[in-house]
Design a protein around this motif. Structure first.
Motif, PDB file in Angstrom:
ATOM      1  N   ILE A  78      -2.257   2.764 -36.713  1.00 18.59           N
ATOM      2  CA  ILE A  78      -2.686   1.035 -36.201  1.00 18.59           C
ATOM      3  C   ILE A  78      -2.308   1.045 -34.929  1.00 18.59           C
ATOM      4  O   ILE A  78      -1.256   0.945 -34.039  1.00 18.59           O
ATOM      5  CB  ILE A  78      -1.318   0.509 -37.395  1.00 18.59           C
ATOM      6  N   PHE A  79      -3.341   0.162 -34.200  1.00 15.00           N
ATOM      7  CA  PHE A  79      -3.740   0.160 -33.160  1.00 15.00           C
ATOM      8  C   PHE A  79      -3.847  -1.595 -32.910  1.00 15.00           C
ATOM      9  O   PHE A  79      -4.250  -2.340 -34.005  1.00 15.00           O
ATOM     10  CB  PHE A  79      -5.075  -0.247 -32.654  1.00 15.00           C
ATOM     11  N   ARG A  80      -2.558  -2.221 -32.243  1.00 14.02           N
ATOM     12  CA  ARG A  80      -1.577  -3.387 -32.472  1.00 14.02           C
ATOM     13  C   ARG A  80      -2.276  -4.458 -30.665  1.00 14.02           C
ATOM     14  O   ARG A  80      -1.994  -5.526 -30.585  1.00 14.02           O
ATOM     15  CB  ARG A  80      -0.491  -3.458 -32.342  1.00 14.02           C
ATOM     16  N   ASP A  81      -3.480  -3.349 -29.760  1.00 14.63           N
ATOM     17  CA  ASP A  81      -3.902  -3.769 -28.590  1.00 14.63           C
ATOM     18  C   ASP A  81      -4.683  -4.760 -28.715  1.00 14.63           C
ATOM     19  O   ASP A  81      -4.995  -5.200 -27.330  1.00 14.63           O
ATOM     20  CB  ASP A  81      -3.306  -3.461 -27.358  1.00 14.63           C
ATOM     21  N   ALA A  82      -5.210  -5.340 -29.563  1.00 16.47           N
ATOM     22  CA  ALA A  82      -6.405  -6.258 -29.627  1.00 16.47           C
ATOM     23  C   ALA A  82      -6.566  -7.056 -30.919  1.00 16.47           C
ATOM     24  O   ALA A  82      -5.387  -7.064 -31.747  1.00 16.47           O
ATOM     25  CB  ALA A  82      -7.673  -5.386 -29.723  1.00 16.47           C
ATOM     26  N   ASP A  83      -7.406  -8.271 -30.705  1.00 16.01           N
ATOM     27  CA  ASP A  83      -7.753  -9.277 -31.582  1.00 16.01           C
ATOM     28  C   ASP A  83      -8.029  -8.871 -33.108  1.00 16.01           C
ATOM     29  O   ASP A  83      -9.357  -8.172 -32.867  1.00 16.01           O
ATOM     30  CB  ASP A  83      -7.832 -10.487 -31.181  1.00 16.01           C
ATOM     31  N   VAL A  84      -7.848  -8.976 -34.215  1.00 11.27           N
ATOM     32  CA  VAL A  84      -7.982  -7.728 -35.403  1.00 11.27           C
ATOM     33  C   VAL A  84      -9.501  -8.640 -35.481  1.00 11.27           C
ATOM     34  O   VAL A  84     -10.415  -7.946 -36.289  1.00 11.27           O
ATOM     35  CB  VAL A  84      -7.387  -8.296 -36.173  1.00 11.27           C
ATOM     36  N   LYS A  85      -9.817 -10.071 -35.232  1.00 15.77           N
ATOM     37  CA  LYS A  85     -10.279 -11.297 -36.318  1.00 15.77           C
ATOM     38  C   LYS A  85     -11.502 -10.857 -35.323  1.00 15.77           C
ATOM     39  O   LYS A  85     -12.859 -10.229 -36.279  1.00 15.77           O
ATOM     40  CB  LYS A  85     -10.170 -12.628 -36.023  1.00 15.77           C
ATOM     41  N   SER A  86     -11.760 -10.590 -34.211  1.00 21.73           N
ATOM     42  CA  SER A  86     -12.571 -10.553 -33.333  1.00 21.73           C
ATOM     43  C   SER A  86     -12.840  -9.061 -32.646  1.00 21.73           C
ATOM     44  O   SER A  86     -14.345  -9.490 -32.040  1.00 21.73           O
ATOM     45  CB  SER A  86     -12.588 -11.673 -32.076  1.00 21.73           C
ATOM     46  N   PHE A  87     -12.078  -8.359 -33.169  1.00 21.78           N
ATOM     47  CA  PHE A  87     -12.390  -6.851 -32.591  1.00 21.78           C
ATOM     48  C   PHE A  87     -13.548  -5.945 -33.091  1.00 21.78           C
ATOM     49  O   PHE A  87     -13.787  -6.270 -34.799  1.00 21.78           O
ATOM     50  CB  PHE A  87     -10.703  -5.597 -33.031  1.00 21.78           C
ATOM     51  N   ARG A  88     -14.596  -5.541 -32.159  1.00 18.00           N
ATOM     52  CA  ARG A  88     -16.085  -5.143 -32.856  1.00 18.00           C
ATOM     53  C   ARG A  88     -16.167  -4.249 -31.693  1.00 18.00           C
ATOM     54  O   ARG A  88     -15.881  -3.999 -30.693  1.00 18.00           O
ATOM     55  CB  ARG A  88     -16.894  -6.548 -32.552  1.00 18.00           C
ATOM     56  N   VAL A  89     -17.038  -3.279 -32.601  1.00 21.31           N
ATOM     57  CA  VAL A  89     -18.178  -2.428 -31.208  1.00 21.31           C
ATOM     58  C   VAL A  89     -18.895  -2.843 -31.202  1.00 21.31           C
ATOM     59  O   VAL A  89     -20.011  -3.905 -31.435  1.00 21.31           O
ATOM     60  CB  VAL A  89     -18.558  -0.827 -32.811  1.00 21.31           C
ATOM     61  N   VAL A  90     -19.623  -2.472 -29.280  1.00 19.54           N
ATOM     62  CA  VAL A  90     -20.328  -3.367 -29.107  1.00 19.54           C
ATOM     63  C   VAL A  90     -21.766  -1.735 -28.720  1.00 19.54           C
ATOM     64  O   VAL A  90     -21.487  -1.260 -29.024  1.00 19.54           O
ATOM     65  CB  VAL A  90     -20.585  -3.885 -27.427  1.00 19.54           C
ATOM     66  N   ASP A  91     -22.798  -2.608 -28.490  1.00 21.96           N
ATOM     67  CA  ASP A  91     -23.973  -1.735 -27.486  1.00 21.96           C
ATOM     68  C   ASP A  91     -23.449  -1.117 -26.876  1.00 21.96           C
ATOM     69  O   ASP A  91     -24.205  -2.109 -25.686  1.00 21.96           O
ATOM     70  CB  ASP A  91     -25.653  -2.783 -28.630  1.00 21.96           C
ATOM     71  N   LYS A  92     -23.601   0.364 -26.582  1.00 20.17           N
ATOM     72  CA  LYS A  92     -23.120   0.663 -25.614  1.00 20.17           C
ATOM     73  C   LYS A  92     -24.475   0.787 -24.100  1.00 20.17           C
ATOM     74  O   LYS A  92     -24.489   0.515 -23.374  1.00 20.17           O
ATOM     75  CB  LYS A  92     -22.493   1.539 -25.573  1.00 20.17           C
ATOM     76  N   SER A  93     -25.604   0.611 -24.770  1.00 22.14           N
ATOM     77  CA  SER A  93     -26.972   0.727 -23.782  1.00 22.14           C
ATOM     78  C   SER A  93     -26.470  -1.067 -22.840  1.00 22.14           C
ATOM     79  O   SER A  93     -27.564  -1.169 -22.315  1.00 22.14           O
ATOM     80  CB  SER A  93     -28.274   0.680 -25.261  1.00 22.14           C
ATOM     81  N   GLU A  94     -25.971  -1.930 -23.879  1.00 21.88           N
ATOM     82  CA  GLU A  94     -25.540  -3.174 -22.730  1.00 21.88           C
ATOM     83  C   GLU A  94     -24.813  -3.230 -22.450  1.00 21.88           C
ATOM     84  O   GLU A  94     -24.365  -4.240 -21.728  1.00 21.88           O
ATOM     85  CB  GLU A  94     -26.436  -4.448 -24.188  1.00 21.88           C
ATOM     86  N   THR A  95     -23.471  -2.406 -22.796  1.00 21.74           N
ATOM     87  CA  THR A  95     -22.551  -2.464 -21.811  1.00 21.74           C
ATOM     88  C   THR A  95     -21.431  -1.100 -21.339  1.00 21.74           C
ATOM     89  O   THR A  95     -22.462  -0.750 -21.748  1.00 21.74           O
ATOM     90  CB  THR A  95     -21.464  -2.844 -22.992  1.00 21.74           C
ATOM     91  N   SER A  96     -20.821  -0.941 -20.850  1.00 17.59           N
ATOM     92  CA  SER A  96     -19.693   0.141 -20.213  1.00 17.59           C
ATOM     93  C   SER A  96     -18.984   0.207 -20.386  1.00 17.59           C
ATOM     94  O   SER A  96     -18.347   1.324 -20.790  1.00 17.59           O
ATOM     95  CB  SER A  96     -19.442  -0.194 -18.731  1.00 17.59           C
ATOM     96  N   HIS A  97     -18.621  -0.352 -22.199  1.00 19.27           N
ATOM     97  CA  HIS A  97     -17.448   0.232 -22.921  1.00 19.27           C
ATOM     98  C   HIS A  97     -17.676   0.132 -24.148  1.00 19.27           C
ATOM     99  O   HIS A  97     -19.042  -0.645 -24.580  1.00 19.27           O
ATOM    100  CB  HIS A  97     -16.773  -1.112 -23.025  1.00 19.27           C
ATOM    101  N   ASP A  98     -17.151   0.402 -25.482  1.00 15.37           N
ATOM    102  CA  ASP A  98     -16.909   0.783 -26.327  1.00 15.37           C
ATOM    103  C   ASP A  98     -17.009  -0.337 -27.676  1.00 15.37           C
ATOM    104  O   ASP A  98     -17.440  -0.385 -28.912  1.00 15.37           O
ATOM    105  CB  ASP A  98     -16.403   1.682 -27.546  1.00 15.37           C
ATOM    106  N   PHE A  99     -15.617  -1.310 -27.244  1.00 18.07           N
ATOM    107  CA  PHE A  99     -15.360  -1.552 -28.596  1.00 18.07           C
ATOM    108  C   PHE A  99     -14.937  -3.291 -27.092  1.00 18.07           C
ATOM    109  O   PHE A  99     -14.225  -2.536 -26.277  1.00 18.07           O
ATOM    110  CB  PHE A  99     -14.124  -1.442 -28.823  1.00 18.07           C
ATOM    111  N   GLU A 100     -14.872  -4.357 -28.166  1.00 21.43           N
ATOM    112  CA  GLU A 100     -14.245  -5.259 -27.644  1.00 21.43           C
ATOM    113  C   GLU A 100     -13.475  -6.281 -28.103  1.00 21.43           C
ATOM    114  O   GLU A 100     -13.752  -5.925 -29.166  1.00 21.43           O
ATOM    115  CB  GLU A 100     -15.396  -6.202 -26.492  1.00 21.43           C
ATOM    116  N   ASP A 101     -12.953  -7.579 -27.907  1.00 21.48           N
ATOM    117  CA  ASP A 101     -12.817  -8.606 -28.643  1.00 21.48           C
ATOM    118  C   ASP A 101     -12.746  -9.470 -27.723  1.00 21.48           C
ATOM    119  O   ASP A 101     -13.055 -10.156 -26.997  1.00 21.48           O
ATOM    120  CB  ASP A 101     -11.345  -8.655 -29.349  1.00 21.48           C
ATOM    121  N   ASP A 102     -12.409 -10.781 -28.800  1.00 18.89           N
ATOM    122  CA  ASP A 102     -12.787 -12.301 -28.165  1.00 18.89           C
ATOM    123  C   ASP A 102     -11.431 -12.886 -26.964  1.00 18.89           C
ATOM    124  O   ASP A 102     -12.035 -13.974 -26.428  1.00 18.89           O
ATOM    125  CB  ASP A 102     -12.805 -13.588 -28.931  1.00 18.89           C
TER     126      ASP A 102
END
Length: 159
Positions: free
Chosen positions: A113-137
């Motif tokens: 279990i990964f506890r360092d991010a907000d579960v509700k808003s945690f999502r994969v992002v389009d790597k062609s538009e960002t330099s990272h893979d996941f983010e939250d609100d």
């Protein structure tokens, strides 16, 4: 498959021929090139699925690559690499990317279990538009890195 046993061979894996005894053979359902359900037995890679409580009727492969299933589940449970994730809720569970998934209450990286991010808003992002893979609100951003047995999420340093 001769009605009494299933023989399984995977070339170049050094496992030889695996034999699984079958009590009955009435219904066969092929899930992918390494996974099959015969009556109430779930068989992956020539071996019986290790949990007796698996519901064969609702069992499915949720995510995998090249016949290797990372995520699987039935109506009652979620599994990662054939390990039971007792905290995972099958009703809200979704695979985000390879070894990363979430349900309504948890983010999973492999069987942890990964506890360092907000579960509700945690999502994969389009790597062609960002330099990272996941983010939250909340502004957390993570890179995805595969590693033996799963993956890890590495925080992007804020500048």
């Amino acid at each position: 498959l001769d009605g009494k046993k299933l023989l399984y061979y995977e070339p170049y894996q050094g496992i030889g021929v695996l034999e699984t005894a079958l009590p009955t053979v009435n219904n066969i359902r092929l899930l992918d090139r390494k996974s099959i359900i015969i009556d109430q037995l779930v068989i992956i890679g020539g071996k019986r699925f290790p949990f007796a409580g698996v519901d064969a009727e609702s069992f499915k492969i949720l995510e995998g690559i090249g016949g290797n299933s990372f995520w699987s589940g039935d109506k009652n449970h979620i599994y990662y690499n054939e390990q039971l994730l007792s905290e995972a809720d099958p009703k809200t569970f979704e695979v985000l990317k390879r070894a990363v998934a979430k349900d309504a209450k948890h983010i999973f990286v492999g069987d942890k279990i990964f506890r360092d991010a907000d579960v509700k808003s945690f999502r994969v992002v389009d790597k062609s538009e960002t330099s990272h893979d996941f983010e939250d609100d909340l502004g957390h951003k993570y890179w995805y890195r595969p590693k033996a047995g799963g993956a890890e999420l590495i925080p992007v340093e804020k500048k």
